[in-house]
Design a protein around this motif. Structure first.
Motif, PDB file in Angstrom:
ATOM      1  N   SER A  79       0.824  -1.208   0.000  1.00 21.79           N
ATOM      2  CA  SER A  79       0.000   0.000   0.000  1.00 21.79           C
ATOM      3  C   SER A  79       0.860   1.261   0.000  1.00 21.79           C
ATOM      4  O   SER A  79       0.358   2.343  -0.286  1.00 21.79           O
ATOM      5  N   VAL A  80       2.153   1.145   0.324  1.00 23.21           N
ATOM      6  CA  VAL A  80       2.991   2.350   0.337  1.00 23.21           C
ATOM      7  C   VAL A  80       4.062   2.338  -0.740  1.00 23.21           C
ATOM      8  O   VAL A  80       4.806   3.300  -0.879  1.00 23.21           O
ATOM      9  N   LEU A  81       4.160   1.245  -1.496  1.00 22.87           N
ATOM     10  CA  LEU A  81       5.232   1.180  -2.501  1.00 22.87           C
ATOM     11  C   LEU A  81       5.098   2.298  -3.540  1.00 22.87           C
ATOM     12  O   LEU A  81       6.094   2.741  -4.104  1.00 22.87           O
ATOM     13  N   GLY A  82       3.860   2.742  -3.765  1.00 22.10           N
ATOM     14  CA  GLY A  82       3.637   3.819  -4.727  1.00 22.10           C
ATOM     15  C   GLY A  82       4.358   5.109  -4.358  1.00 22.10           C
ATOM     16  O   GLY A  82       4.628   5.946  -5.219  1.00 22.10           O
ATOM     17  N   PHE A  83       4.694   5.282  -3.094  1.00 20.28           N
ATOM     18  CA  PHE A  83       5.396   6.495  -2.652  1.00 20.28           C
ATOM     19  C   PHE A  83       6.737   6.639  -3.343  1.00 20.28           C
ATOM     20  O   PHE A  83       7.233   7.748  -3.521  1.00 20.28           O
ATOM     21  N   VAL A  84       7.360   5.511  -3.692  1.00 19.20           N
ATOM     22  CA  VAL A  84       8.636   5.582  -4.382  1.00 19.20           C
ATOM     23  C   VAL A  84       8.463   5.208  -5.852  1.00 19.20           C
ATOM     24  O   VAL A  84       9.436   4.956  -6.545  1.00 19.20           O
ATOM     25  N   GLY A  85       7.208   5.117  -6.296  1.00 20.75           N
ATOM     26  CA  GLY A  85       6.960   4.871  -7.715  1.00 20.75           C
ATOM     27  C   GLY A  85       6.880   3.409  -8.089  1.00 20.75           C
ATOM     28  O   GLY A  85       6.909   3.066  -9.265  1.00 20.75           O
ATOM     29  N   ALA A  86       6.751   2.531  -7.076  1.00 18.52           N
ATOM     30  CA  ALA A  86       6.758   1.104  -7.383  1.00 18.52           C
ATOM     31  C   ALA A  86       5.356   0.523  -7.499  1.00 18.52           C
ATOM     32  O   ALA A  86       5.123  -0.632  -7.185  1.00 18.52           O
ATOM     33  N   GLY A  87       4.405   1.310  -7.955  1.00 17.72           N
ATOM     34  CA  GLY A  87       3.080   0.794  -8.269  1.00 17.72           C
ATOM     35  C   GLY A  87       2.129   0.711  -7.099  1.00 17.72           C
ATOM     36  O   GLY A  87       2.509   0.873  -5.946  1.00 17.72           O
ATOM     37  N   GLY A  88       0.841   0.497  -7.435  1.00 20.23           N
ATOM     38  CA  GLY A  88      -0.159   0.298  -6.389  1.00 20.23           C
ATOM     39  C   GLY A  88      -0.838   1.583  -5.961  1.00 20.23           C
ATOM     40  O   GLY A  88      -0.648   2.660  -6.524  1.00 20.23           O
ATOM     41  N   ILE A  89      -1.641   1.453  -4.918  1.00 19.00           N
ATOM     42  CA  ILE A  89      -2.500   2.527  -4.453  1.00 19.00           C
ATOM     43  C   ILE A  89      -1.713   3.694  -3.844  1.00 19.00           C
ATOM     44  O   ILE A  89      -2.182   4.837  -3.818  1.00 19.00           O
ATOM     45  N   LEU A 127       0.656   5.564  -4.771  1.00 16.49           N
ATOM     46  CA  LEU A 127       0.853   6.725  -5.637  1.00 16.49           C
ATOM     47  C   LEU A 127      -0.335   7.676  -5.539  1.00 16.49           C
ATOM     48  O   LEU A 127      -0.190   8.896  -5.448  1.00 16.49           O
ATOM     49  N   TYR A 128      -1.539   7.103  -5.520  1.00 16.97           N
ATOM     50  CA  TYR A 128      -2.762   7.910  -5.487  1.00 16.97           C
ATOM     51  C   TYR A 128      -2.925   8.580  -4.124  1.00 16.97           C
ATOM     52  O   TYR A 128      -3.398   9.709  -4.039  1.00 16.97           O
ATOM     53  N   LEU A 129      -2.512   7.876  -3.085  1.00 11.81           N
ATOM     54  CA  LEU A 129      -2.584   8.473  -1.749  1.00 11.81           C
ATOM     55  C   LEU A 129      -1.635   9.669  -1.679  1.00 11.81           C
ATOM     56  O   LEU A 129      -2.004  10.767  -1.244  1.00 11.81           O
ATOM     57  N   VAL A 168     -11.055   8.673   1.133  1.00  7.77           N
ATOM     58  CA  VAL A 168     -11.520   7.530   0.343  1.00  7.77           C
ATOM     59  C   VAL A 168     -10.406   6.505   0.187  1.00  7.77           C
ATOM     60  O   VAL A 168     -10.611   5.293   0.376  1.00  7.77           O
ATOM     61  N   VAL A 169      -9.193   6.995  -0.132  1.00  6.53           N
ATOM     62  CA  VAL A 169      -8.068   6.075  -0.308  1.00  6.53           C
ATOM     63  C   VAL A 169      -7.779   5.333   0.995  1.00  6.53           C
ATOM     64  O   VAL A 169      -7.579   4.112   1.002  1.00  6.53           O
ATOM     65  N   LEU A 170      -7.785   6.081   2.096  1.00  6.00           N
ATOM     66  CA  LEU A 170      -7.497   5.445   3.385  1.00  6.00           C
ATOM     67  C   LEU A 170      -8.533   4.364   3.695  1.00  6.00           C
ATOM     68  O   LEU A 170      -8.186   3.276   4.159  1.00  6.00           O
ATOM     69  N   SER A 171      -9.790   4.661   3.420  1.00  6.28           N
ATOM     70  CA  SER A 171     -10.832   3.657   3.682  1.00  6.28           C
ATOM     71  C   SER A 171     -10.600   2.411   2.839  1.00  6.28           C
ATOM     72  O   SER A 171     -10.758   1.280   3.322  1.00  6.28           O
ATOM     73  N   ALA A 172     -10.210   2.635   1.576  1.00  5.39           N
ATOM     74  CA  ALA A 172      -9.972   1.498   0.690  1.00  5.39           C
ATOM     75  C   ALA A 172      -8.803   0.657   1.212  1.00  5.39           C
ATOM     76  O   ALA A 172      -8.871  -0.581   1.228  1.00  5.39           O
ATOM     77  N   ILE A 173      -7.738   1.325   1.664  1.00  3.78           N
ATOM     78  CA  ILE A 173      -6.589   0.583   2.195  1.00  3.78           C
ATOM     79  C   ILE A 173      -7.007  -0.203   3.435  1.00  3.78           C
ATOM     80  O   ILE A 173      -6.669  -1.381   3.601  1.00  3.78           O
ATOM     81  N   LEU A 174      -7.765   0.482   4.310  1.00  5.60           N
ATOM     82  CA  LEU A 174      -8.261  -0.180   5.520  1.00  5.60           C
ATOM     83  C   LEU A 174      -8.979  -1.471   5.146  1.00  5.60           C
ATOM     84  O   LEU A 174      -8.760  -2.531   5.733  1.00  5.60           O
ATOM     85  N   LEU A 175      -9.806  -1.367   4.128  1.00  7.20           N
ATOM     86  CA  LEU A 175     -10.610  -2.516   3.708  1.00  7.20           C
ATOM     87  C   LEU A 175      -9.726  -3.679   3.246  1.00  7.20           C
ATOM     88  O   LEU A 175      -9.876  -4.814   3.719  1.00  7.20           O
TER      89      LEU A 175
END
Ligand SMILES: Nc1ncnc2c1ncn2[C@@H]1O[C@H](COP(=O)(O)OP(=O)(O)O)[C@@H](O)[C@H]1O
Ligand SMILES: [Mg+2]
Lengths: 266, 275, 269
Positions: C217-227, C229-231, C245-252
């Motif tokens: 869920s955090v790999l997108g922070f360094v550009g490695a794909g997934g949610i 990036l959007y967060l 919305v993103v946080l709720s989706a991750i929680l889910l």
């Protein structure tokens, strides 16, 4: 010649119960593989080029550049400080949380609230929590400290609550029967039963915090992670290699220390 | 004889008066049903009855480890059922309790377990730092000596044998200088010989200190040998209350149901020489 | 009576001997020094703490109500996040078995291969998933491939370590029996050892998968794909209603994967 022909074909019993189920599992696995890889938008050309780039990258990483050791040491020390301080803050905060989240000590509403906090707090990755602390407290190690302290509180509180729920009730009842107050019942009846395990868990958490302290910097929450991501974005790969080696060394050292202390405690 | 356990102001009421005590557990089990009896003088009262008769519930309702549903429990006139939490703690100090599973804190030393009997009388910090008043420490050593554990004060509780652990349990209760002893199946986890030794110790100490004792026990023989009075419980009701000598086969049948009791009832006082 | 007690019995008792209390004091001083050093050198700006609660309240205020219209946008990255975790774990599973055999004392061919196995374990485990992500993004460019490899790189050491421990604790009896039939080393591993460590292998893999969903869920922070990036993008655009919305989706997905993992592990044990 024997009257009953022995079977000439034998296959091992399937791992997943029946043969159909076994086949189904395989079919699902392969289907998933095809589906996921097909939908992932992997840029094959770029990926293939990557193998060449990997060699190039490693060539540029060697030899690692330790010339800017002052920057390196500053980041590492900051990470270590965040790890230690957050463990201490976390362990203190985890005691009330652990008591509140133990079914056998707390009233129902308190228990439900504490469990809710634990579930919510465990869900989000440290890095996500770190961004919010960065937004609230600005860039720097304070945000990292608070992130790791929060995560430690949740983790240690959960472990403590589970330990407390598994203690022997008899001694607690006996201490209560002497007219002891809630605090005294905790110190005499509960604490001795959970203390040594919880100390081990705390040491383990210190080790985990050392690991996490090296990454929260990626979102600006202090420590070596910031230095590392900066060096990557500047294509400063020989310095990045030096940082990576230092992180690996620190983390391995932390794990060794944690194992050593926990082995000695037993 | 010590007078530490002398009743409060004269005329304040009997040492222990239980009236109409009932307990219905959340599941709906009626464990006690209008239990009424009095203890007017220091005596050892055995409470007998088959398993599930409500013996443990009765004892725990007295110091409110289990909250009674209705009825009253008076200790020298003080109604325990209506006390606030703070007052209840003060009242619990006056009641010593001994358990079947000993309920020692295993990781603490014998001395800490004995001294925990004084928790109701010392503050939080003193308890945490293990700083007890000199009088308590001396008293704890005296009690250790009295229950036959002199010199074992620094052993960890889990390093002791069953009989020794129960002696620590007894010591913890004595440390409270109680006006009343509640004893729940003190011997059920012990071998027969140790069981007799422990019962004798409880009996002697109760006499020495003129402290009444309520002892739950399922062994009819032991009950007869060591108790002055016997209360029989059946289905949460008192079905017998009388001298230990009055325990006839007919009475035992009302308490436990049909069985040949002739071999269970003790004809003679026991006189084995034991510690 | 109490006066005779007072004269006959000691009035002082200490839980610890002087030596033990000295050691305890030393520990407490060490912890205190560590606390002071670590906090004081961090240069904490205490003023920030004063209005932090207002800031937090403000932030929550701005998150409400969540803009659910953002949900369709993040559906695909959400699935991608799970793919990254699953495929990364699968790669790690395949690689971890040979490495575990290298790194287990009783199956390592010689001291050298054992050292190699151990080095892979330590190297893999000492670098965080997200830092592996940084490295693989530099090599293969941004996208889910870097994420899968990052997850695999971190998980392989995790799995191999636990499997190596299981190999070291495997029952010698069946292994010797198979050796006695004249089987080759590889056959012994396959028939004598692998079945014994299978439950550990599957259990830890499922457990690690659940951790990896969280990591992805955090790999997108360094550009490695997934949610992630959007967060990150939503936060940087101060689009707080999307953030919720993103946080709720991750929680889910994190809670769901934890439940699935616990269910599977419950069934195999
Ligand atoms: N905590 C409890 N919750 C519900 N029912 C209980 C509880 N404790 C005891 N009981 C029930 O109350 C009855 C009396 O139990 P107890 O007082 O333990 O009897 P005894 O000590 O004579 O064996 C039994 O039917 C038992 O199942
Ligand atoms: Mg009972």
């Amino acid at each position: 010649m024997s009257a009953v022909a022995a079977p000439t074909r034998w296959r091992p019993p399937p791992f997943f119960g029946t043969r159909t189920r076994q086949n189904l599992v395989w079919a699902l696995a392969i289907g998933y593989l095809v589906w996921s890889v097909a939908t992932l938008h992997i840029d094959t050309k770029r990926a293939l080029a990557g193998f060449g780039r990997a060699l190039d990258l490693f060539a540029r990483m060697i030899p690692p550049d330790f010339m800017r050791w002052e920057l390196l040491v500053k980041g590492m020390v900051e990470s270590l400080q965040m790890a230690i301080a957050s463990t201490l803050v976390g362990v203190v905060l985890s005691v009330p949380l652990g008591i509140a989240a133990a079914r056998n000590l707390s009233p129902k509403p308190v228990y439900v609230a504490a469990r809710g906090l634990i579930v919510a707090g465990r869900t989000f990755h440290e890095v996500i929590i770190a961004i919010f602390f960065v937004k609230l407290f600005g860039f720097g190690p304070v945000a990292g400290l608070l992130t790791l302290a929060f995560a430690s509180m949740i983790f240690l509180g959960k472990m403590l609550a589970e330990d407390i729920e598994n203690i022997r009730e008899g001694p607690v009842e006996a201490i209560r029967a002497t007219g002891a107050s809630f605090g005294q019942v905790f110190v005499y009846g509960v604490l001795p039963q959970v203390l040594s395990r919880q100390t081990g868990t705390t040491i383990y958490r210190l080790d985990a915090n050392v690991r996490h302290s090296t990454v929260v910097g990626i979102v600006g929450a202090g420590g070596i992670g910031h230095t590392l991501s900066a060096s990557f974005s500047r294509y400063d790969y020989d310095f990045a290699a030096a940082i990576l080696l230092s992180i690996a060394a620190l983390v391995a050292l932390g794990e060794w220390f944690s194992d050593w202390v926990r082995r000695r405690m037993r | 004889m010590a007078t530490a356990a002398a009743p409060a102001a004269a005329g304040a009421g009997p040492l222990l008066a239980i009236e109409g005590l009932s307990k219905v557990y959340p599941g709906g089990t009626r464990a006690l049903d209008g239990v009424t009896f009095r203890v007017e003088r220091p005596e050892v009262v055995a409470i007998i009855g088959s398993s599930g008769a409500g013996k443990s519930t009765l004892i725990r309702c007295i110091n409110r480890l289990v909250e009674p549903t209705s009825g009253s429990v008076r200790l020298s006139g003080l109604d325990l059922v209506s006390l606030s939490p703070r007052e209840l703690r003060a009242a619990r100090r006056r009641i010593g309790m001994i358990f079947q599973e000993f309920n020692l804190v295993d990781r603490l030393t014998v001395m800490e377990n004995i001294l925990s009997g004084r928790l109701g009388a010392v503050g939080f910090l003193a308890a945490w730092l293990r700083r007890y008043p000199p009088r308590d420490v001396a008293n704890a050593f005296a009690i250790l000596d009295r229950v036959g554990l002199a010199g074992r004060h620094d052993s960890r509780a889990d390093a002791l044998s069953g009989g020794q652990r129960q002696r620590v349990g007894i010591g913890r209760a004595l440390m409270q200088e109680p006006e009343l002893l509640l004893v729940d199946e003190p011997t059920a986890s012990l071998d027969p010989k140790t069981a007799r030794q422990i019962m004798r110790l409880i009996r002697t100490l109760a006499e020495e200190r003129a402290t009444p004792a309520l002892v739950n026990i399922h062994d009819v023989g032991l009950a007869q040998s060591f108790a002055d009075r016997i209360i029989g419980l059946q289905g949460g009701r008192v079905v017998f209350d009388g001298a230990a000598s009055g325990l006839t086969p007919e009475v035992l049948t009302t308490i436990y149901g049909d069985e040949d009791w002739s071999r269970t009832i003790r004809k003679d006082e026991d006189e084995e020489p034991e510690a | 009576m109490s006066s005779t007690v007072a004269t006959r019995y000691p009035e002082v008792w200490r839980k610890r001997t002087p030596r033990e209390s000295a050691i305890q004091w030393a520990w407490m001083v060490a912890v205190a020094v560590a606390a002071v050093w670590s906090v004081s050198a961090l240069d904490i700006e205490w003023a920030f703490f004063l209005d932090a609660h207002e800031q937090a309240a403000d932030l929550i205020d701005r998150m409400w109500p969540p803009s659910w219209s953002y949900l369709p946008v993040i559906l695909e990255p959400l699935v991608e996040t799970i793919h990254i975790a699953t495929l990364g774990t699968a790669v790690a599973l395949v690689l971890s078995v040979p490495i575990a055999f290298l790194a287990a004392r009783n199956t390592a061919a010689n001291g050298f291969t054992w050292a190699v196995g151990r080095a892979i374990l330590v190297g893999s485990r000492s670098v965080n998933t997200i830092i592996w992500g940084l490295l693989f993004v530099a090599i293969f460019g941004p996208g889910p491939l870097a994420g899968i490899l990052a997850v695999a790189a971190r998980s392989v050491g995790f799995l191999a370590k636990l499997v190596a421990e299981a190999i070291e604790e495997a029952d010698r009896g069946p292994i010797e029996a198979i050796e006695a039939t004249g089987a080759s080393t590889l056959q012994v591993y396959l028939v004598g050892v692998l079945p014994q460590v299978m439950p550990v292998l599957i259990g830890t893999t499922v457990y690690r998968w659940d951790i990896n969903v969280r990591e992805s869920s955090v790999l997108g922070f360094v550009g490695a794909g997934g949610i992630g990036l959007y967060l990150y993008a939503s936060i940087n655009q101060f689009a707080w209603q999307q953030v919720l919305v993103v946080l709720s989706a991750i929680l889910l997905i994190v809670i769901a994967s934890e439940a699935v993992s616990a269910w599977i592990r419950g069934r195999i044990s």
